[in-house]
Scaffold this active site. Structure first.
Site: not given
Length: 334
Positions: A128, A240
């Site tokens: 990711c 994130h």
């Protein structure tokens, strides 16, 4: 078109269901697979109730065109041959095959065409943090070759799964209500804390997560770029963020970088410091794009640019990226 989700009950599996429905993916039928623990569970997709089937070594994938797999590296390795035996394209979200030379590692904004050459029938979805970074790097690479990257990631609890999110929430409740804090998913209490370790350490002092950013970036971008990463777990629930420093072969102006980012696929430029406008995980959760701000010259490097980004790692960092790969394959006739 017949598609499948392997690991349907997990955080990414559930996101697959949402993304496929929201984007109206052209599947006439969707089949869900899971472990013994999740087999028999029911989920709704496009108004229909679907029951999770037990993943087994049988012929269940015989008529399936594309399988979205997010059940961990061990399961991916064990069942890859079963899934691909009859020609199913396996889009795998684990780390199992990412660095295999005969498995393409794909972020559609960067290297969609790599998905067309897949000798084993497997396409790997990158980590990711790598996905989010390379989406923002590609428009800069198009201006001038990137030679070096330094990046610090600020990764939310959801990167460790649904149970980790629940643990963070329960830790805050325990603290407020005066109970002992329960720690299971992380090495330390995450509430009111940051943990400078994601995954295990390797011999060079970097964690596996940090080395993924080095190796995967080079493979996706077909580049000799060097990436030094520090990956940190923070106490946000979802999305994130990353602070990124890049060095390019020629010095780039801030405005040309902003212009390139503003036109780039998959990027939303949110960069107005005077108005305190910059990306934050609180607001990027649930969004498709990678949000970029704080674009400025690196005052420690004449050829440097630095910026901040934030994005939903369950969405673009996992499920959405895989679905976009599948959409590209469909557009190319598989």
């Amino acid at each position: 078109m017949k598609a499948a989700i392997v690991g349907a009950s997990g955080a990414v599996g559930q996101e697959f269901l949402r993304v496929l429905e929201q984007r109206d993916f052209p599947a006439d039928e969707l089949v869900l697979f899971g472990s013994e623990r999740s087999a028999g569970r029911k989920y709704t997709f496009k108004g229909k109730e679907l029951t999770v089937k037990l993943l087994q070594h049988n012929d269940d994938f015989k008529d399936i065109d594309i399988a979205f797999v997010s059940a961990g590296a061990g399961t991916s390795r064990e069942f890859a041959d079963t899934i691909t035996r009859f020609g199913t394209v396996m889009i795998d979200n684990s780390s199992a095959f990412r660095m295999d030379a005969d498995v393409p590692l794909v972020v559609p904004e960067c290297n969609a065409a790599d998905a067309l050459t897949r000798p084993r029938g497997i396409i790997a979805n990158p980590n990711c943090t790598t996905i989010m970074m390379v989406v923002a790097l590609q428009p800069i690479e198009n201006l001038s070759h990137i030679t070096n990257i330094h990046v610090a990631s600020y990764q939310s609890a959801s990167g460790a799964g649904a149970q980790a999110m629940a643990e963070l929430e329960s830790q805050y409740r325990d603290i407020v209500e005066g109970r002992p804090v329960k720690v299971e998913k992380f090495a330390y209490q995450l509430a009111y804390n940051v943990i400078p370790q994601i995954d295990v350490f390797t011999d060079n002092g970097y964690t596996k997560e940090e080395m993924k950013m080095f190796n995967e970036t080079r493979k996706i971008m077909h580049s000799d770029v060097k990436c030094s990463a520090m990956c940190v777990r923070i106490s946000s629930l979802r999305s994130h963020s990353e602070a990124v420093w890049v060095e390019t072969e020629r010095p780039l102006g801030v405005e040309e970088v902003r212009e390139a980012l503003s036109r780039a696929a998959g990027v939303t430029l949110e960069d107005d410091p005077a108005a305190k406008k910059y990306p934050m995980p609180l607001f990027t959760a649930g969004k498709d794009n990678i949000y970029v701000g704080r674009v400025r010259k690196d005052i420690a490097n004449d050829n440097g640019i630095t910026f901040w980004l934030s994005g939903d790692q369950i969405r673009k960092g996992a499920a959405l990226n895989a679905v976009q790969i599948a959409e590209y394959l469909v557009s190319q006739g598989l």
